[in-house]
Write a protein that holds these residues in place. Sequence first.
Motif: not given
Length: 213
Positions: A84, A86, A89, A92, A107, A134-135, A151, A208
Amino acid sequence: MVDPKRKRERMVREQIEARGITDPRVLAAMRAVPRHRFVQEALADHAYEDRPQPIGLGQTISQPHVVALMTSELEVEEGMRVLEIGTGSGYQAAVLAEMGAEVCTVERLRQLYMDARKRLQDLRYFRVRLKLDDGTMGWPSEGPFDRILVTAGGPEVPEPLLEQLADPGIMLIPVGSSRRSQTLVKVRKEDGKVRKENRGAVAFVDLVGEHGW
Ligand code: SAH
């Protein structure tokens, strides 16, 4: 606060089932994750409402229906390796863990990463691994991944993610030429070929990074 379990039950019935998501595994996962623990404390009472919620630093957790839709479209099976991008919280990621996936999540904002790490630990989601980075570069040492879920919305499908997608594999990513309005793109890799399918309009916060905005 009144019993959140009942609120969650109602959320699943009215916002998810009623809108055509019927996969019992997705519904069970949405019933299991305590969404009120993933929003800011002052907003816990509103966690089960039919809208996105702020999670700090200008970021949001998607509305329940969108999380269920993404989870369902991803076609996750028990034991799959899922990346995943992003974490936000961590909500997901928790839903994916409830589906039986081995989750790696990335994240870029330190505070969100730290909060999500603690929250997922406290809630005993030990199958979720988190990384601050940086994903859009993926998580090369952990790939390939059977499934990739982005996400946040970017201008294109990041090349490193395409490379780290297994064959066969499925990736879901919001893509748009303008910020805050995207098309949800379902990318399938099979027999060395890549096919893209549009799955409707969505609005995510910005992706980003090197291969994002
Ligand atoms: N999936 C989250 C919500 C995501 S909000 C949840 O369930 O709560 C989008 C998140 O993507 C934000 O936290 C934002 O900081 C993060 N993000 C944006 N660009 C990123 C990038 N290049 N790499 C990793 N995270 C990114």
